[in-house]
Design an enzyme around this catalytic site. Structure first.
Site, short mmCIF file in Angstrom:
data_model
loop_
_atom_site.label_atom_id
_atom_site.label_comp_id
_atom_site.label_asym_id
_atom_site.label_seq_id
_atom_site.Cartn_x
_atom_site.Cartn_y
_atom_site.Cartn_z
N ALA A 74 2.19 6.97 0.37
CA ALA A 74 1.63 5.67 -0.03
C ALA A 74 0.49 5.85 -1.03
O ALA A 74 0.36 5.09 -1.99
CB ALA A 74 1.14 4.91 1.19
N ARG A 105 1.92 -4.05 -3.98
CA ARG A 105 0.47 -3.84 -4.12
C ARG A 105 -0.24 -4.75 -5.13
O ARG A 105 -1.44 -4.64 -5.34
CB ARG A 105 0.18 -2.37 -4.43
CG ARG A 105 -0.25 -1.62 -3.17
CD ARG A 105 -0.62 -0.19 -3.48
NE ARG A 105 -1.72 -0.05 -4.39
CZ ARG A 105 -3.00 -0.12 -4.02
NH1 ARG A 105 -3.34 -0.31 -2.80
NH2 ARG A 105 -3.95 0.04 -4.93
#
Lengths: 551, 458
Positions: A74, A105
């Site tokens: 991540a 994101r």
């Protein structure tokens, strides 16, 4: 912000002893866990001339604790490489990792037109199946890279290893080398298996190493501009980098590359041509700055565009570095032009927010930076902590020499970097550096979060869900800031919750316009009437019912 | 264009998945486990898996999604995750005090070969599992199956661990609702209640993932199938499983383990599949269908007949999970819409055959792919355009680029609310689906029609 006194940490008229709160947070957990957590929960003490209290950070998460943290993949694919639009990022692994890091994101990107490349809306995965785990996945990876090339003809392809890849021994780097030669484009891999390191932070480091090794320095094009900088550790969530670019552009400062908000492959390749590295998120990117200084002679400074005052300070710092009166004057003019609107909104909002309290548990720099914005509207941060930061982000960079390298950190490669024989060019001579320092200018400076927080505040690293809930019950903050996983449990407790990873679809919050957006957003959240209506009329408090009954 | 690199020309891909119409097993297992009352799902692997699943489920439901992780580091990955899981079990029961920990594995722990029952026994031997509390598990390697099979696996684990038969039948029926929304689970329970049938539903995420705002937060809310209810499923009169992929395995396991006969049906989406569900419940329970339910059906049929002109011949592209797609396609075909491009990322044996059968009367070529991805779906659309898209939030990128209206349906829906509150199952759910389809297509008609033919009445 400055140093305030311990008695400021109160709820209503009631003083709360932070040491007691710490004991309360540890009371219920098993003894072994309590011993470890005790090091990560620190009552802040600020004495200007002394070191900060030591905090446990960048250590293993305790299994079962309900952590905020994510994984190395991540940090590498999601955070650092995710915002670059023209690299085809292939996740080598089962489908999940690629799926979850697909567009989630909010790092915005703006192409230069319809013909420009943008692969950020795509998710590429080798979607490993059982037979790939048993017999190895390199063949499939090779084929996937070929198919991606045939379809898109990108300028670069990168490969991200997920957990099983490391275990079965697929060599993503060997495949990358082979395909690079075969296709004639840049292909590079990242060994960012999720289990490496203790949090996303390891992934940032791996990503930085990879970009530095495989991309930075490949393009010697001299970009036009008098004052050329790189903006490091700015990921353009909600358009933050756009606002910073706007302000820098008005100042006449040229951004050669941004790592990695709104970025392109060529920006990275050309980054070594800048004359100054400015760091927003110290945690995620200081590695690149350090390596670029050694290899290319580019000094770095810490800046922060979160908060209008901080943004102004950062602009002045950049101008001071270039030592050009013309730039200094122009920066002052920009600040003078931008601030009236900021002050106008700030003063208006401050009337309604003054004295309210915030808690911030997020990221590796945001929990620090956003305290500036809250302070500007008169709000106090009574407790804060990072999700994946290291001790230097809490206590300041002066602790770096004393940091112990544990087994988990040792697994992350430290690149050995030497000055580039052709490209090393010190941007400042030793005398110039000394002269600047004499005038109070600080290079490679980061004093950390704790020094800027009040004495008596609680600083908590890698906070757990249990601690989050207890903390809220004890302090009853007016707003709590963290991420999506924490959001709705906090709001169910009747406390407004602001996401500081994704901004809840808001932003930008950086720069001057961003500050105005944030003031208004927090005003909306902490002064809304909606929280008063959670109880139906028939759910009134028993006391009130009793009173009516007496009447 | 957001998907500007997607070419019209379709080249076969063997290795590269682009824009998947599926995700991995563990998230399905986590979702199912949230449907047990007082249960904390636990992800045995790197902490990123747990973080990603919780984030995705939270974005979809806008609700707290609590789960723990074994937080593997490199050491655990080499030596096995036993110590991590034992410690996690101790911490969870001490700090969070659930009744059940539902462990699912990940690609990492599966590649290492961790034996969860053995680790749980060790935890028990060490006194880490308090009396009357449970650790259950399912193996969900991410390189096998998809989120649908992960859901199916955890649902079956509920049977494996809890279902018991004491030989005395209870006057109740088991309903396994499938990988559907909490609102859908509520609707199925309501239908059964209207029919006067006592049911045990598992998993049951209603009032867990669509809970009210009260100003108080309980980690374990009122909803979910209780352990006691799960245990009693072995003595139920019969099981009705909705959705063959998501619910079939648990229903069959219950039949094998406790001799509870099962009917495995399609998800009740649309009137035909709902008719089969209601009729099966009627026959199995030996009761009459009350008028109120027939009236609901009549309301749905009223919309179908009144609005038929807007459905007829509308070309639709669909992406989603097999159980949903089979029933949805049947519904669309039954009202004379033309589902012509259908993709699922989940491999399902009889999926293509069922879809072919359902769509055989559609006077247009029908493309089906299992497993396929949304990149392929987009390419099909470029070659043979459609009037409507039905699928999850990721379809909005195709919708925008191709200027086609989208009805959000399936998992995940990250950018809208409603799915967790308002069902698409049952007759009322069918009405809601049609309302959404009409809103999307008629809004488009309003937007695009020339001024002279802009209609007041539709």
């Amino acid at each position: 912000m400055g140093i305030l006194k311990e008695q400021d940490i109160s709820v209503g008229a009631e003083l709360i002893d932070p040491h007691e709160v710490k004991q309360e947070l540890l009371r219920k957990v098993p003894a072994k866990v309590a011993r470890k957590r005790a090091k990560q929960i620190v009552v802040n003490e600020v004495h200007p001339s002394e070191d900060m209290p030591e905090i446990g950070a960048n250590t293993r998460t305790i299994p079962g604790i309900i952590t905020q943290r994510g994984c190395t993949y991540a940090g590498c694919k999601g955070v650092i490489l995710g915002p670059t639009r023209d690299i085809v990022n292939i996740t080598h692994g089962p489908i999940g990792c690629g799926f979850y890091s697909w567009l989630t994101r909010r790092n915005q990107t703006r192409t230069n037109g319809p013909e420009d490349e943008n692969f950020m809306t795509y998710c590429f995965s080798t979607d490993m199946q059982e037979e790939d785990i048993v017999f190895g996945g390199e063949k499939k990876l090779r084929a996937a890279i070929q198919e991606a090339y045939d379809l898109f003809k990108p300028k670069a392809i990168s490969i991200f290893a997920t957990c099983p890849v490391g275990l079965i021994g697929d060599d993503v780097h060997a495949v990358a080398r082979e395909m690079k030669e075969q296709l004639g484009i840049n292909v590079f891999g990242f060994s960012c298996e999720g289990y490496k390191g203790v949090s996303q932070s390891a992934g940032h480091h791996i990503a930085n190493n990879g970009i530095f090794t495989h991309v930075v320095g490949l393009n010697d094009k001299i970009k036009e501009g008098k004052y050329k900088i790189n903006l490091l550790g700015e990921y353009n969530i909600g358009g933050d980098a756009f606002e910073i670019d706007r302000v820098l552009d008005e100042c006449g400062i040229t951004v050669v590359s941004t790592f990695s908000g709104n970025s392109t492959y060529d920006q990275f390749a050309n980054a070594h041509m800048a004359d100054l590295n400015t760091i927003m998120c110290h945690r995620s990117i200081n590695y690149v700055a350090e390596m670029m200084e050694t290899k290319y002679g580019i000094p770095w400074i810490k800046i922060n565009f979160i908060g209008a005052e901080a943004a102004a300070k950062s602009l002045r710092k950049i101008a001071k570095y270039f030592e050009d009166p013309e730039l200094i004057e122009r920066v002052e003019a920009v600040i003078a032009r931008e601030m009236p609107e900021v002050i106008n909104v700030r003063d208006e909002v401050r009337k309604r927010c003054e004295g309210k309290v915030a808690m911030l548990f997020v990221g590796g720099s945001r929990a620090h930076h956003y305290q500036e914005l809250f302070a500007e509207i008169g709000m106090k941060t009574i407790s804060a902590g990072y999700e994946f930061a290291h001790r230097d982000d809490y206590e300041g960079r002066n602790v770096i020499p004393s940091l112990k390298v544990d087994a988990d950190s040792r697994n992350i490669e430290e690149l050995e970097v030497h000055p580039d024989p052709e490209r090393f060019r010190p941007r400042k001579t030793a005398e110039e550096v000394e002269r600047l320092q004499e005038k109070g200018f600080r290079f490679k400076d980061y004093d950390g979060m704790m020094r800027e927080m009040l004495s008596g505040t609680l600083v908590i690293d890698d906070i757990s869900q249990y601690e989050t809930e207890r903390l809220i019950e004890i302090y009853k903050p007016d707003i709590f800031c963290a991420g999506i996983k924490e959001k709705f449990a906090v709001q169910k407790k009747g406390i407004p919750m602001k996401q500081l990873h994704s901004y809840d679809s808001g932003g930008p919050y950086a720069g001057f316009k961003g500050a105005v957006n944030f003031y208004r957003e927090i005003d909306r959240m902490v002064n809304s009437q909606i929280w008063k209506y959670l109880q139906a009329p028939w759910q009134e408090s028993p006391e009130l019912t009793a009173k009516y009954a007496c009447d | 264009m957001l998907l500007r690199h997607t070419p019209k020309e379709i080249k076969q891909r063997k290795a590269l998945t682009i824009n998947p119409a599926k995700t991995c097993q563990p998230i399905g297992a986590m979702y199912a486990a949230l449907g047990i009352h007082s249960c904390l799902p636990h992800s045995h692997g790197s902490q990123g898996c747990c973080a990603y699943h919780r984030s995705t489920l939270t974005r979809h439901y806008k609700e707290p999604v609590m789960a723990a992780t074994s937080s593997f580091t490199e050491g655990a990955s080499v030596f096995g995750g036993q110590a991590n899981l034992v410690q996690a079990i101790d911490n969870i029961f001490t700090i969070y005090e659930p009744e059940v920990i539902a462990v699912h594995t990940t690609c990492l722990s599966e590649t290492i070969g961790d034996d969860i029952p053995q680790i749980a026994r060790k935890a028990e031997a060490e006194g880490k599992i308090p009396r009357g509390k449970y650790v259950i598990h399912v193996n969900t390697p991410s390189y096998v199956g998809t989120h649908v099979t992960g859901f199916s696996g955890m649902t079956k684990a509920m049977v494996d661990y809890f279902s018991k038969s004491n030989g005395k039948k209870l006057d109740q029926f088991n309903i396994i609702p499938g990988y559907v929304e909490p609102s859908d689970m509520e609707e199925i329970k309501r239908i059964a209640e209207v029919m006067g049938v006592r049911t045990v539903m598992f998993p049951d995420t209603s009032r867990v993932l669509n809970r009210p705002q009260t100003g108080k937060y309980d980690m374990f809310p009122k909803g979910g199938a209780t352990v006691q209810a799960l245990m009693s499923t072995g003595d139920s009169l019969a099981t009705i499983a909705l959705g063959r992929m998501a619910s079939g395995a648990a229903a069959r396991a219950l039949d094998t383990k406790c001799k509870v006969p099962c009917e495995i049906l399609d998800l009740p989406i649309g009137f035909k599949a709902t008719d089969r569900f209601v009729d099966t419940l009627r026959k199995t329970a030996g009761i009459n269908v009350p008028d109120s339910l027939s009236e609901e059906r009549g309301q749905l049929m009223d919309i179908v007949t009144d609005m038929h002109q807007y459905f007829y011949g509308t070309k639709v592209a669909l992406a989603g999970d097999p159980d949903q797609l089979i029933s949805l396609t049947e519904f669309l075909v039954s009202i004379d819409m033309w589902p012509i491009h259908i993709v699922t990322g989940t491999v399902s044996k009889d999926f293509a055959t069922r879809i072919r059968e359902i769509t055989k009367g559609v006077p247009h070529q029908v493309n089906v792919s299992t497993p396929g991805d949304m990149f392929l779906l987009h390419q099909w659309i470029k070659n043979d355009p459609v009037d409507l898209l039905i699928g999850n939030t990721y379809m909005k990128y195709i919708a925008r680029d191709e200027d086609i209206p989208l009805v959000r349906f399936g998992f995940p829906i990250l950018d809208r609310i409603g799915h967790s509150y308002f069902p698409t199952l049952g007759y009322r759910g069918g009405m809601r689906l049609l309302e959404k389809i009409l809103d999307a297509t008629l809004d488009r008609k309003d937007r695009d029609s020339p001024e002279e033919s802009f209609e007041l009445v539709m």
